[in-house]
Enzyme design. Structure first.
Site, PDB file in Angstrom:
ATOM      1  N   GLU A   1       2.355  -8.176   2.464  1.00 45.39           N
ATOM      2  CA  GLU A   1       1.566  -7.137   3.810  1.00 45.39           C
ATOM      3  C   GLU A   1       2.353  -7.864   4.792  1.00 45.39           C
ATOM      4  OE1 GLU A   1      -2.046  -6.203   3.807  1.00 45.39           O
ATOM      5  OE2 GLU A   1      -2.331  -4.884   2.716  1.00 45.39           O
TER       6      GLU A   1
ATOM      7  N   SER B   1       0.958  -0.941   0.116  1.00 43.07           N
ATOM      8  CA  SER B   1      -0.089  -0.257   0.389  1.00 43.07           C
ATOM      9  C   SER B   1       1.044   1.307  -0.198  1.00 43.07           C
ATOM     10  CB  SER B   1      -0.580   0.210   1.155  1.00 43.07           C
ATOM     11  OG  SER B   1      -1.871   1.552   1.663  1.00 43.07           O
ATOM     12  N   GLY B   2       0.419   2.510  -1.215  1.00 45.52           N
ATOM     13  CA  GLY B   2       1.858   3.519  -1.198  1.00 45.52           C
ATOM     14  C   GLY B   2       2.085   3.420  -2.307  1.00 45.52           C
TER      15      GLY B   2
ATOM     16  N   ASN C   1      -1.307   5.504   2.785  1.00 38.64           N
ATOM     17  CA  ASN C   1      -1.260   6.221   1.413  1.00 38.64           C
ATOM     18  C   ASN C   1      -2.296   6.396   2.104  1.00 38.64           C
ATOM     19  OD1 ASN C   1      -1.532   6.224  -1.289  1.00 38.64           O
ATOM     20  ND2 ASN C   1      -1.928   4.224  -1.727  1.00 38.64           N
TER      21      ASN C   1
ATOM     22  N   THR D   1      -2.149   1.755  -8.052  1.00 43.95           N
ATOM     23  CA  THR D   1      -3.607   2.239  -8.363  1.00 43.95           C
ATOM     24  C   THR D   1      -3.290   3.965  -9.638  1.00 43.95           C
ATOM     25  OG1 THR D   1      -4.339   2.411  -6.378  1.00 43.95           O
ATOM     26  CG2 THR D   1      -5.469   3.660  -8.480  1.00 43.95           C
TER      27      THR D   1
ATOM     28  N   SER E   1      -5.441   4.658  -1.045  1.00 42.60           N
ATOM     29  CA  SER E   1      -4.894   2.915  -0.715  1.00 42.60           C
ATOM     30  C   SER E   1      -6.286   2.179  -1.155  1.00 42.60           C
ATOM     31  CB  SER E   1      -4.553   2.868   0.826  1.00 42.60           C
ATOM     32  OG  SER E   1      -4.851   1.032   0.827  1.00 42.60           O
ATOM     33  N   SER E   2      -6.215   1.451  -2.429  1.00 44.60           N
ATOM     34  CA  SER E   2      -6.736   0.251  -2.480  1.00 44.60           C
ATOM     35  C   SER E   2      -7.918  -0.551  -1.738  1.00 44.60           C
ATOM     36  CB  SER E   2      -6.574  -0.341  -4.410  1.00 44.60           C
ATOM     37  OG  SER E   2      -6.707   0.763  -5.392  1.00 44.60           O
TER      38      SER E   2
ATOM     39  N   GLY F   1      -0.193  -5.483  -2.339  1.00 42.40           N
ATOM     40  CA  GLY F   1       1.219  -6.628  -2.794  1.00 42.40           C
ATOM     41  C   GLY F   1       1.917  -7.532  -1.299  1.00 42.40           C
TER      42      GLY F   1
END
Length: 936
Positions: A388, A106-107, A156, A111, A159-160, A386
């Protein structure tokens, strides 16, 4: 790899496959050096590594799109446009379905990377009204899905919170026809709970900030975010983010995709229901039996929800505070405690939002899907979470890391498969490559009988007391001997002491590292239980969209079968995704987050090194370098290095392969370092390539010196020849100019002499002509005077005798004519009361002027009388009679008439006059014989 490096170091070349020596430190150093130079993209073969700069860079302009359009993948600097262009051209020209896998934590910019890929493909594919419409629909699906599926996290701001896979379908010309979107594992728990400093999904804040006052009133919402429990009752405005503008953008995007106004309204109404559910508060009470029950503390919020979706408030209150249990043929209604009621409320909110998101994806697919029957090519874009590793990892991290294990597996297998296919295609012997096969980890998680997901499902479906401890115990029994699994119990059995592994946890040795999972919440999140009463209540609403989200709530379709668990659903989705990816040619974008503070152009080595391990980049390089690290077509290779051999420089007349073999035979390169394929040359070690580059640079320096020497000699000779030609030309021009100047002087002198001669002759002739003309004029004048004198002398006596009378008569007539003409234009007005008349200009005209005045006045009166109506004429005659009757008699009126006339006593009679037969009015007093005749 068809590389074309211009410098020896891999950091400058942009391809980590050429890194030598290869280690985590050298790989990290190369990424850091490139990032500090502003190069955020790096290659590992045909894999793109993207480091998020957290700022805008001028590398996404239309000029850059044209630069990377239809170019060689390795002929330009590393860029995400290059992989997008390579995938698009492979799909269009080679008829191979493509997929682009974008991964990272994330970040890291996943996206944005997917947006860049889609925008590039949209920019380079065909044009046309229908094609533009499809491209706009595909691009505008992003802001809609981001609004409902993205949220601000600590790492983020956008973040998605779901995985997205989009298949974009093209026709045989490479023009987009439509697409299909698949979503994976929406983080629906965020709807009801998120940590401090984060936000719920964007759509809630956008709706409150950007919705009009009329819309918010219709939805029963307040603009203040602090009013809602699901928003943590705090103001969560993001710096630099305009939620109101984003909401308008989402509405516009829905219009472009094809949402009707009714669908948009229904979507926002269901969103408002989710937001308002968090404000439904429960209070505790006790039944007569002493058992705890719950009830609605404040019914107003519940009534607003029911009014919004057309639902009976009592039915929803009963579904939230009680539960129907069916046992054989009996149905028992049991009350829920406050904690159970809150669990049901939150489960309802999560299910509504999750199903609404699925409906949104399906609705977008309905707009962008391709009509059946058309032959299609497909390019897939995967934007998924991704690997984590957090301080506390739960069920979400477990399934996310399972998905990344599957993606790593497909990456290794497809990369090796591609390598092997290229070796076989080029006729190079294939040597099996040793690599870590993570299928053992995938099998540990997804095995149908003893896998972790299977045992979790079994534990969720088992009757009796079920909790995380029993699940962990079963895992310890089944996986105790597995070398990639460990827990506190298995460590104790092995007599291993590890304080980093707490109880109620298990640890899996993933390909990217060891991850410790806390089993707390595994059972609840996997079961994802929603009470049947709540489903039936939602189905009973009169809101079409909300009703369609809960088909299982139909009483006629009641099923006692438990719904599939979240783990099994995700496993099936991943299996479908893997099957889809195996059928396509993969392209990879690995995104890296450079720092935790989202600071522009800040590189934190420790954080990046951890992600290098998570993403398995070092493993990717090793797989790519297995066998031969460098390969290139014979033509480009010979064109680049032919100056190293006298036989191939400057031109080679034979075949390209023979030229490459001749060139390399002249160089001291071991034979085992080279392999000759059908169309490519293979070099085993990067050191050999670097040695070739070093020799080429030295030879280029020698050739540059030679070229400079030859160029300087040529320039001096050319300059001398140019100066010689210039001197000859200047001399010729000078002589020509001197002769022209002399000729011009002679010509001017001759012309001057001629001019003077012609002038003298002309002036002499002019003088003679003037003398002759004066003589003629003098003779004419004398003749005229003489003739005049003779005539005057002859007619003098006749002219003087009557001249004065005729002259006076002419003047008199002229004055009269002027007077009459002037009078014609100055006549007075035609009103009979107007007696004005212009005065006579001369005394002898006074009498005539008076006569004309009288004639004009009588004519005006006659004209006025002719225009009178009979009634008006009679009235004026009566007035005239009265005027004549009383003329000069008003002073004698009191003496002659001692008594005044009364109304109706005086009558005017018209009698016929004796003279002339005209009617004459007479005045007579009634009862009297006296009669006065009115003068006519």
């Amino acid at each position: 790899m068809e590389a074309m490096a211009s410098l020896l170091d891999a950091a400058a070349a942009g391809d980590l496959v050429l890194l030598d020596p290869l280690s985590e430190e050298s790989l990290l150093c190369a990424l850091q050096q490139r990032f500090q130079r502003g190069d955020i993209y790096t290659y590992i073969g045909n894999v793109v590594i993207s480091v998020n700069p957290y700022c805008s860079l001028p590398i996404y302009t239309p000029e850059k799109v044209q630069e990377y359009h239809s170019c060689n993948f390795f002929a330009v600097k590393p860029h995400i446009y290059a992989i997008a262009d390579d995938a698009y051209r492979s799909l269009r020209d080679r008829d191979r379905d493509q997929c682009i896998l974008i991964t990272g934590e994330s970040g890291a910019g996943k996206t944005e990377a997917s947006k860049l890929v889609m925008s590039y493909v949209a920019a380079v594919c065909g044009k046309g009204k229908e094609v533009t419409k499809v491209k706009e629909q595909l691009l505008q699906s992003n802001p809609v899905l981001e609004a409902f599926g993205n949220a601000k996290t600590i790492r983020n701001d956008n973040s998605s919170r779901f995985g997205k896979y989009m298949d974009v379908e093209f026709d045989f010309k490479g023009e987009p026809l439509g697409g299909v979107i698949s979503n994976y594992l929406l983080e629906k728990s965020r709807v009801v709970r998120h940590v401090q400093g984060e936000r719920n999904f964007h759509i809630f804040y956008q709706l409150l900030a950007g919705g009009s006052a009329e819309l918010l009133q219709r939805l029963g919402l307040r603009r203040d975010c602090q009013h809602y429990d699901y928003l943590n009752r705090e103001s969560c405005s993001l710096p630099g983010v305009d939620d109101a503008a984003n909401f308008r953008a989402v509405q516009d995007a829905m219009g472009v995709i094809g949402f009707s106004p009714a669908e948009v309204t229904a979507l926002l109404e269901v969103t408002a229901v989710v937001l308002k559910l968090g404000n439904v508060q429960l209070s505790s009470c006790f039944q007569a039996s002493g058992m705890e029950a719950s009830s609605i503390a404040e019914p107003r919020e519940l009534q607003e929800i029911c009014q919004l979706v057309g639902l009976d408030a009592s039915a929803l209150e009963q579904a939230l505070c009680s539960r129907t249990v069916k046992a054989r043929d009996e149905t028992v209604l049991t009350s829920l405690s406050v904690s159970q009621g809150y669990y049901g409320r939150d489960a309802l909110a999560k299910n509504i939002y999750s199903r609404l998101f699925d409906w949104l994806v399906s609705r977008i697919n309905a707009s962008i899907q391709v009509k059946p029957g058309k032959r299609r090519k497909v390019m897939g874009v995967l934007d998924i979470y991704g690997f984590e590793i957090f301080q506390d990892n739960g069920f979400e991290q477990f399934v996310i890391n399972y998905c990344n294990e599957k993606l790593q597996q497909i990456f290794i297998l497809l990369t090796l498969k591609e390598e092997q296919e290229e070796y076989v295609r080029e006729g190079i012997p294939w040597t099996p490559v040793e690599f870590f096969d993570n299928s053992i980890i995938c099998n540990l998680i997804e095995n149908g009988t003893c896998g972790i997901l299977a045992m979790l499902d079994e534990e969720c479906l088992r009757p009796g007391a079920v909790n995380e401890d029993t699940f962990l115990g079963k895992l310890n029994q089944a996986c105790a001997a597995h070398r990639h699994y460990e827990s506190k119990e298995t460590q104790n059995a092995r007599r291993v002491t590890d304080a980093s592994l707490p109880p109620r946890c298990f640890r899996i040795h993933h390909y990217a590292g060891k991850v410790t999972y806390n089993v707390t919440g595994f059972i609840e999140k996997n079961t994802d239980l929603l009470f049947r009463d709540l489903s039936q209540a939602m189905w009973a609403s009169r809101h079409p969209l909300l009703r369609s989200l809960f088909p299982e709530g139909d009483p006629q379709k009641v099923s006692l079968k438990l719904p599939p668990t979240a783990g099994s659903q995700f496993k099936a989705s991943v299996a479908t995704l893997m099957k889809n990816l195996y059928s396509k040619n993969p392209n990879y974008v690995r995104c890296i987050k450079p720092n935790e503070t989202k600071t522009a152009m800040l590189f934190t080595p420790e954080l990046v090194l951890a992600q290098i391990r998570y993403l398995g980049l070092l493993e990717n390089v090793r797989v790519r370098r297995a066998g031969y690290a460098f390969r290139q077509l014979y033509g480009p290779f010979l064109g680049r290095y032919k100056m190293l051999c006298k036989k191939t420089w400057p031109h080679w007349a034979g075949s390209e392969r023979a030229g490459a073999e001749t060139l390399l035979a002249e160089l001291p390169i071991p034979a085992e370092e080279l392999a000759y394929g059908h169309s490519k040359l293979f070099i085993r070690s990067p050191r050999t390539l670097f040695d070739l580059e070093r020799r080429r640079q030295e030879r280029v320096a020698e050739l540059a010196t030679l070229i400079q020497k030859i160029f300087r000699g040529w320039r001096c000779r050319t300059q001398f020849q140019l100066m010689r030609k210039s001197q000859i030309l200047i001399a010729a021009w000078f002589r020509c100019h001197a002769q022209k100047h002399r000729y011009q002087q002679m010509k001017r002198s001759a012309l001057l002499l001629q001019a003077y001669a012609r002038g003298w002759k002309s002036r002499r002739l002019l003088r003679e002509l003037k003398v002759q003309r004066r003589r003629q004029q003098a003779a004419s004048t004398i003749s005229a005077y003489w003739k005049g004198y003779q005539v005057r002398k002859t007619y003098k006596k006749y002219f003087r005798s009557g001249a004065s009378a005729r002259l006076a008569n002419f003047i008199y007539r002229r004055l009269v004519q002027k007077f009459l003409v002037g009078l014609q234009h100055n006549l007075p007005p035609l009103a009979v009361m107007d007696r004005t008349w212009p005065p006579a200009p001369y005394k002898f005209l006074a009498t005539a002027n008076q006569e004309l005045k009288d004639i004009f006045y009588h004519w005006k009166c006659k004209r006025y009388r002719e225009q009178l109506t009979p009634q008006r004429r009679a009235l004026l005659q009566a007035k005239l009679c009265a005027s004549e009757l009383f003329k000069d008699k008003k002073t004698l009126y009191p003496k002659r008439f001692s008594t005044r006339f009364q109304k109706g006593e005086v009558a005017v009679t018209v009698v016929e006059s004796a003279k002339g037969g005209h009617d004459v009015p007479v005045c007579k007093k009634k009862g009297s014989h006296k009669m006065e005749v009115l003068v006519h």
